[in-house]
Design a protein around this motif. Structure first.
Motif, PDB file in Angstrom:
ATOM      1  N   HIS A 125      84.754  46.495  21.018  1.00 35.81           N
ATOM      2  CA  HIS A 125      83.239  46.323  19.620  1.00 35.81           C
ATOM      3  C   HIS A 125      83.856  44.492  19.652  1.00 35.81           C
ATOM      4  CE1 HIS A 125      83.837  44.108  15.880  1.00 35.81           C
ATOM      5  NE2 HIS A 125      82.876  45.110  15.280  1.00 35.81           N
ATOM      6  N   ASP A 126      82.692  44.131  19.839  1.00 36.20           N
ATOM      7  CA  ASP A 126      82.490  42.737  19.517  1.00 36.20           C
ATOM      8  C   ASP A 126      82.974  42.094  18.872  1.00 36.20           C
ATOM      9  OD1 ASP A 126      81.010  39.847  20.229  1.00 36.20           O
ATOM     10  OD2 ASP A 126      79.437  40.348  19.490  1.00 36.20           O
ATOM     11  N   ALA A 127      83.851  41.220  19.882  1.00 34.69           N
ATOM     12  CA  ALA A 127      85.037  40.443  19.829  1.00 34.69           C
ATOM     13  C   ALA A 127      84.313  38.999  18.531  1.00 34.69           C
ATOM     14  CB  ALA A 127      85.969  39.700  20.026  1.00 34.69           C
ATOM     15  N   THR A 128      83.829  38.477  18.757  1.00 26.09           N
ATOM     16  CA  THR A 128      82.653  37.622  17.507  1.00 26.09           C
ATOM     17  C   THR A 128      82.057  37.798  16.367  1.00 26.09           C
ATOM     18  OG1 THR A 128      80.511  37.745  18.579  1.00 26.09           O
ATOM     19  CG2 THR A 128      81.848  36.885  19.493  1.00 26.09           C
ATOM     20  N   THR A 131      83.270  41.500  11.458  1.00 25.38           N
ATOM     21  CA  THR A 131      82.602  42.722  10.122  1.00 25.38           C
ATOM     22  C   THR A 131      82.874  42.545   9.132  1.00 25.38           C
ATOM     23  OG1 THR A 131      83.514  44.026  12.870  1.00 25.38           O
ATOM     24  CG2 THR A 131      82.844  45.347  11.011  1.00 25.38           C
ATOM     25  N   GLN A 132      81.411  43.303   8.262  1.00 24.99           N
ATOM     26  CA  GLN A 132      81.520  43.124   7.278  1.00 24.99           C
ATOM     27  C   GLN A 132      81.487  44.298   6.489  1.00 24.99           C
ATOM     28  OE1 GLN A 132      83.226  40.811   6.657  1.00 24.99           O
ATOM     29  NE2 GLN A 132      81.689  39.271   4.866  1.00 24.99           N
ATOM     30  N   GLY A 133      80.504  45.135   7.356  1.00 22.40           N
ATOM     31  CA  GLY A 133      79.781  46.925   6.441  1.00 22.40           C
ATOM     32  C   GLY A 133      79.448  47.303   7.933  1.00 22.40           C
ATOM     33  N   LEU A 134      79.671  48.662   8.099  1.00 22.32           N
ATOM     34  CA  LEU A 134      79.786  49.750   9.126  1.00 22.32           C
ATOM     35  C   LEU A 134      79.718  51.164   8.703  1.00 22.32           C
ATOM     36  CD1 LEU A 134      80.395  49.442  12.276  1.00 22.32           C
ATOM     37  CD2 LEU A 134      82.831  50.497  12.231  1.00 22.32           C
ATOM     38  N   GLU A 135      78.636  51.787   9.499  1.00 20.79           N
ATOM     39  CA  GLU A 135      78.091  52.924   8.436  1.00 20.79           C
ATOM     40  C   GLU A 135      76.931  53.721  10.597  1.00 20.79           C
ATOM     41  OE1 GLU A 135      76.462  54.072   4.910  1.00 20.79           O
ATOM     42  OE2 GLU A 135      75.145  54.539   5.869  1.00 20.79           O
ATOM     43  N   PHE A 136      77.318  55.009  10.349  1.00 25.75           N
ATOM     44  CA  PHE A 136      76.433  55.899  10.925  1.00 25.75           C
ATOM     45  C   PHE A 136      75.214  56.484  10.694  1.00 25.75           C
ATOM     46  CE2 PHE A 136      80.247  55.994  13.777  1.00 25.75           C
ATOM     47  CZ  PHE A 136      79.945  56.315  15.110  1.00 25.75           C
ATOM     48  N   ASP A 157      75.122  51.187  20.093  1.00 29.08           N
ATOM     49  CA  ASP A 157      75.466  51.802  20.726  1.00 29.08           C
ATOM     50  C   ASP A 157      76.969  51.783  21.208  1.00 29.08           C
ATOM     51  OD1 ASP A 157      76.301  53.848  22.721  1.00 29.08           O
ATOM     52  OD2 ASP A 157      74.859  54.175  24.200  1.00 29.08           O
ATOM     53  N   PHE A 158      77.934  53.232  19.641  1.00 27.81           N
ATOM     54  CA  PHE A 158      79.453  52.633  19.724  1.00 27.81           C
ATOM     55  C   PHE A 158      80.268  53.114  20.466  1.00 27.81           C
ATOM     56  CE2 PHE A 158      78.666  57.090  18.758  1.00 27.81           C
ATOM     57  CZ  PHE A 158      79.581  57.910  19.522  1.00 27.81           C
ATOM     58  N   LYS A 159      79.865  53.913  21.697  1.00 28.53           N
ATOM     59  CA  LYS A 159      81.034  54.112  22.565  1.00 28.53           C
ATOM     60  C   LYS A 159      80.902  52.884  24.036  1.00 28.53           C
ATOM     61  CE  LYS A 159      79.825  58.961  22.972  1.00 28.53           C
ATOM     62  NZ  LYS A 159      78.964  60.097  23.502  1.00 28.53           N
ATOM     63  N   THR A 160      79.696  52.323  24.290  1.00 31.79           N
ATOM     64  CA  THR A 160      79.601  51.351  25.318  1.00 31.79           C
ATOM     65  C   THR A 160      79.609  50.229  24.539  1.00 31.79           C
ATOM     66  OG1 THR A 160      77.223  50.676  24.883  1.00 31.79           O
ATOM     67  CG2 THR A 160      78.368  52.388  26.850  1.00 31.79           C
ATOM     68  N   GLY A 161      79.638  49.439  22.992  1.00 31.40           N
ATOM     69  CA  GLY A 161      79.140  48.476  22.298  1.00 31.40           C
ATOM     70  C   GLY A 161      78.195  47.805  22.389  1.00 31.40           C
ATOM     71  N   GLU A 162      76.790  47.979  23.330  1.00 34.23           N
ATOM     72  CA  GLU A 162      75.664  47.477  24.008  1.00 34.23           C
ATOM     73  C   GLU A 162      75.110  47.134  22.159  1.00 34.23           C
ATOM     74  OE1 GLU A 162      71.345  48.624  26.138  1.00 34.23           O
ATOM     75  OE2 GLU A 162      73.589  49.517  25.921  1.00 34.23           O
ATOM     76  N   ARG A 333      86.379  40.211  13.782  1.00 27.37           N
ATOM     77  CA  ARG A 333      86.502  39.851  15.568  1.00 27.37           C
ATOM     78  C   ARG A 333      87.694  40.249  15.824  1.00 27.37           C
ATOM     79  NH1 ARG A 333      83.431  35.506  13.954  1.00 27.37           N
ATOM     80  NH2 ARG A 333      84.258  34.063  12.349  1.00 27.37           N
ATOM     81  N   TRP A 334      87.408  42.226  15.507  1.00 24.38           N
ATOM     82  CA  TRP A 334      88.185  42.705  16.286  1.00 24.38           C
ATOM     83  C   TRP A 334      87.925  43.290  17.709  1.00 24.38           C
ATOM     84  CZ3 TRP A 334      91.446  47.317  13.624  1.00 24.38           C
ATOM     85  CH2 TRP A 334      92.276  46.296  12.647  1.00 24.38           C
ATOM     86  N   ASN A 335      88.045  43.473  18.919  1.00 24.09           N
ATOM     87  CA  ASN A 335      87.897  43.042  19.523  1.00 24.09           C
ATOM     88  C   ASN A 335      87.556  45.121  20.466  1.00 24.09           C
ATOM     89  OD1 ASN A 335      90.656  44.151  20.380  1.00 24.09           O
ATOM     90  ND2 ASN A 335      90.685  42.936  22.876  1.00 24.09           N
ATOM     91  N   LYS A 336      88.499  45.789  19.898  1.00 27.14           N
ATOM     92  CA  LYS A 336      88.275  47.278  19.164  1.00 27.14           C
ATOM     93  C   LYS A 336      87.686  47.683  17.824  1.00 27.14           C
ATOM     94  CE  LYS A 336      92.894  47.199  22.654  1.00 27.14           C
ATOM     95  NZ  LYS A 336      93.524  47.121  22.970  1.00 27.14           N
ATOM     96  N   MET A 337      87.532  49.102  18.284  1.00 29.46           N
ATOM     97  CA  MET A 337      87.483  49.871  16.956  1.00 29.46           C
ATOM     98  C   MET A 337      88.154  51.206  17.865  1.00 29.46           C
ATOM     99  SD  MET A 337      83.358  51.011  15.673  1.00 29.46           S
ATOM    100  CE  MET A 337      82.829  52.003  17.354  1.00 29.46           C
TER     101      MET A 337
END
Length: 344
Positions: A125-128, A131-136, A157-162, A333-337
């Motif tokens: 996950h982009d550490a910069t 995050t306020q909202g997230l949805e598939f 792209d949730f698998k790569t973070g791209e 600012r988490w680096n993981k999901m």
């Protein structure tokens, strides 16, 4: 002599005003007594109202209302929403009428359950990203990020973070929650009392809308027909998708009291999952009456985040993937999901 007359006029004026104030304040003729404990009552109990006739007036009619509905002296509360309310009694007596009010808080009748989870996958996950909202939507992840000068709307792209698509908001906006419905992306702002509507494919801004009575913009989700919006309190507002106006709200309560600071929202199989700001918990809420049916504790996930803080880089990001029936969880600012499976 002129000074004396002037002082006399001032004295008479003040006296008349004082007399007017005294006469305009009517002494209450009635009061209400409820079968509550500290003005609270469980939703499964019957509310009983007693009208106290303080001056022994001849009462010709009494009507009671709760949430705009006419009720009786003995009312089943099972069809009413939880939270803070006001009982309104209108009393007709001796050719006059008086309105009497009484505060009431309706609680859930059972304690919330505790749900567990197991980690299925961990993704970058982009550490910069604040995050306020997230949805598939159709297997693709969409994210709204906050902070003035950093707010964005993204397709990922949730698998790569791209980052597959990105637009930056103006520096005057602090973006908050988002949700997707009818090929539109809806995004909130924090204190501007304004939300935006984008085309799902192009990210072109199509419209904006103003908040009504809600305090601020925090979290957003939808139930397939309406938008559901949190404002940093215990309230979750319902928005009409045609007019984008607030139709009403529920209040998140359990058997002891309310759950405030509701933030990121996610609609999962008929329930509202609400992140509690600056806590590691998620409340699972009944959308019909606001009852908190269950709680999830994600403290273990925060141990995996090196920059986690309960005052800044907090848990905030819930996205349910209906294709895998798993929940994706991240934070500011988490680096993981984390992809987790919910276990009741």
């Amino acid at each position: 002599m002129k000074l004396f007359k002037h002082l006399t006029i001032i004295f008479l004026t003040v006296t008349l005003l004082a007399c007017g104030d005294s006469n305009s304040t009517k002494e209450k003729q009635f009061s209400l007594t409820l079968n509550t404990k500290n003005n609270t009552i469980p939703v499964n109990e019957t509310l009983k109202i007693t009208l106290n006739n303080l001056k022994k007036n001849t009462v010709s009619k009494v009507t009671y209302q709760l949430d705009g509905k006419t009720i009786t002296e003995s009312t089943d509360l099972s069809d009413f929403k939880l939270g803070e309310h006001t009982i309104i009694a209108t009393v007709n007596f001796d050719g006059e009428s008086e309105t009497v009010t009484k505060a009431l808080t309706v609680l859930n009748d059972k304690a919330p359950k505790f749900f567990k989870y197991e980690i299925v996958n961990t993704y970058p996950h982009d550490a910069t990203s604040y995050t306020q909202g997230l949805e598939f939507h159709n297997g693709v992840l969409y994210e709204s990020t906050g902070q003035y000068g950093e707010s964005k709307l993204r397709k990922i792209d949730f698998k790569t973070g791209e980052v597959l698509k990105n637009i930056d908001l103006a520096k005057t906006y602090f973006a908050e929650g988002l949700t997707i419905l009818n090929n539109n992306i809806y995004q909130l702002t924090w204190q501007n009392k304004k939300g935006f509507v984008y085309d799902l494919e192009t990210f072109e801004r199509k419209n904006s809308f103003s908040y009504g009575k809600s305090v601020q913009g925090w979290g957003l989700c939808n139930n397939g027909t309406e938008l559901l919006k949190s404002d940093g309190t215990a309230k979750i507002w319902t928005l009409n998708t045609d007019t984008l106006t607030e139709n009403g709200y529920i209040q998140a309560y359990h058997n002891k009291g309310k759950i405030g600071r509701l933030n990121e929202l996610e609609w999962i199989e008929g329930k509202i999952y609400a992140n509690i700001y600056e806590r590691n918990g998620v409340a699972i809420i009944n959308p019909k009456n606001g009852a908190t049916d269950a709680i999830m504790d994600f403290t273990a996930l925060t141990k995996e985040i090196p920059n986690f803080s309960l005052t800044d880089n907090v848990l905030n990001g819930l996205a349910y993937n209906p294709e895998t029936k798993t929940l994706f969880v991240t934070g500011k600012r988490w680096n993981k999901m984390f992809e987790v499976k919910i276990i009741e």
